[in-house]
Design a protein around this motif. Structure first.
Motif, mmCIF file in Angstrom:
data_model
loop_
_atom_site.group_PDB
_atom_site.id
_atom_site.type_symbol
_atom_site.label_atom_id
_atom_site.label_comp_id
_atom_site.label_asym_id
_atom_site.label_seq_id
_atom_site.Cartn_x
_atom_site.Cartn_y
_atom_site.Cartn_z
ATOM 1 N N ALA A 262 0.809 -1.313 -0.047
ATOM 2 C CA ALA A 262 -0.125 0.054 -0.130
ATOM 3 C C ALA A 262 0.869 1.104 -0.043
ATOM 4 N N ALA A 265 2.187 1.728 -3.249
ATOM 5 C CA ALA A 265 1.288 2.232 -4.325
ATOM 6 C C ALA A 265 1.137 3.734 -4.223
ATOM 7 N N GLN A 283 -6.809 9.019 -5.602
ATOM 8 C CA GLN A 283 -6.512 7.695 -5.703
ATOM 9 C C GLN A 283 -5.345 7.521 -4.459
ATOM 10 N N TRP A 287 -5.826 4.823 -1.454
ATOM 11 C CA TRP A 287 -4.620 3.982 -0.947
ATOM 12 C C TRP A 287 -4.269 4.172 0.865
ATOM 13 N N GLU A 290 -6.650 2.188 2.407
ATOM 14 C CA GLU A 290 -6.239 0.689 2.781
ATOM 15 C C GLU A 290 -5.162 0.670 3.521
#
Length: 381
Positions: A262, A265, A283, A287, A290
């Protein structure tokens, strides 16, 4: 490269019955002999030679240190012929050594030092220089760590997650003295990723590569800290970025998301933006959601507040920040940034000055002081 053989050889000696410290001493003695003789007469099988000579050094040292029958019997038992390691044992023994150096009984500082010494092959002096401590202090730390793990035997698979956390600590030490710990951490993490095929090992490697790609742009003249938004992206290493993204995509395809994947990313989304204005903050917030779900880490929540401030506006960021503990490291700096983005420069200047007083290092102290001075100069106009 001799240094690459060391972890597997130490691991083999430990598996055969040598304690950790004795195994490392024996391997170091064998390396001295290798340096002296290999230039004129290199062996056809360097690893096999190193195993044989190291094991002989260990047996000789054990015999020399004891005259009591019990220890002599132990030496005789250990001296029985051993089968040569199978082709797959090199990875197993190196990984065993990683697990040993990252044993839960060690403090994080000791685990890092022992990993650099035993797996990384760095000298005690190099490690001491990297941590800016006297060599004697580091020698004592490593000796205590060796004693702690001297009798450890794993009866179940070691914890890859613990190894990865130790390597992440190494990476975050960056560069100091004549040792580039970030590069060393990447080298060691490559080994673990290759040996374990673990998706989080790949995630950590990707994260390291993506962060390391920005290294040249992170500081300006005199070591001045350059924030991400102000960095010259032309200085970013596109080769490392491409490799990091490729490693990450392979890990994500396994569909077993972990915190390092994560984080990688998020770093990949930053690397993908040609300019700061093109950053896909929506985005990035997703993330961070997450990451928070995976870890409940308050620092992740703090960074998420910054991302929310970019994606949905500074007041949304301040609202997200309000749910966190103000005692968190860098909380005040984030609060200052969001207030400045919201147009409240007086509050931002005061908070930047307060954050500077709490700065964890000289680079951040300098950066935050400059931010406060910049806003105060603007307010006086």
């Amino acid at each position: 490269m001799l240094r690459d053989l060391v972890p597997a050889v130490i691991g083999i000696l430990v598996r055969r019955g040598a304690d950790f410290a004795a195994a490392e001493d024996a391997v170091q003695d064998a390396l001295v002999e290798a340096v002296r003789g290999w230039e004129t007469d290199p062996p056809r099988d360097p690893k096999g030679w190193l195993i044989s000579v190291s094991w002989r050094k260990f047996l000789d040292a054990t015999r020399a240190e004891t005259s009591r029958r019990r220890r002599e019997e132990q030496v005789d038992r250990l001296a029985q012929p051993e089968p040569p390691p199978a082709p797959g044992e090199a990875a197993d023994d190196t990984l065993y050594l990683y697990f040993l150096c990252a044993h839960p009984s060690l403090t994080p500082a000791s685990a890092v030092a022992l990993t650099l010494r035993a797996v990384g092959g760095l000298t005690t002096r190099q490690i001491a220089q990297a941590y800016l401590v006297p060599e004697t202090t580091m020698a004592q730390r490593i000796s205590r760590a060796k004693r702690t793990v001297a009798d450890v035997r794993f009866d179940r698979p070691g914890d890859v997650a613990t190894v990865l956390r130790v390597l992440y600590l190494v990476f975050n030490e960056g560069y100091s003295g004549d040792v580039d710990l970030s590069a060393e951490a990447i080298r060691l993490t490559r080994q673990v990723a290759r040996m374990t095929r673990h998706e989080e090992a790949a995630g950590l490697l990707a994260l390291m590569l993506l962060h390391h790609a920005r290294r040249r742009a992170r500081t300006g003249p005199g070591g001045r800290l350059v924030p991400l938004a102000e960095q010259d992206r032309g200085l970013w290493d596109t080769r490392l970025i491409a490799e990091g993204v490729d490693v990450l995509q392979t890990a994500l395809a396994r569909d077993r998301l972990g915190e390092f994947q994560a984080q990688a990313a998020i770093a990949a989304l930053h690397a993908d933006a040609q300019t700061a204005a093109e950053t896909d903050w929506v985005q990035i917030v997703e993330w961070y959601d997450e990451l928070v779900r995976l870890t409940e880490n308050p620092v992740a929540r703090l960074n998420r507040a910054v991302a929310v401030g970019e994606a949905d506006g500074p007041r949304a960021g301040l609202a997200a920040l309000a749910d966190l503990d103000p005692a968190l490291p860098r909380y005040t700096a984030v609060e200052a940034y969001l207030h400045e983005r919201d147009g409240d420069e007086a509050t931002a200047a005061r908070l930047y000055a307060e954050a500077a007083r709490r700065a964890p290092n000289i680079a951040e102290l300098d950066h935050l002081t400059r931010q406060a001075a910049r806003l105060n100069a603007r307010l006086r106009r």
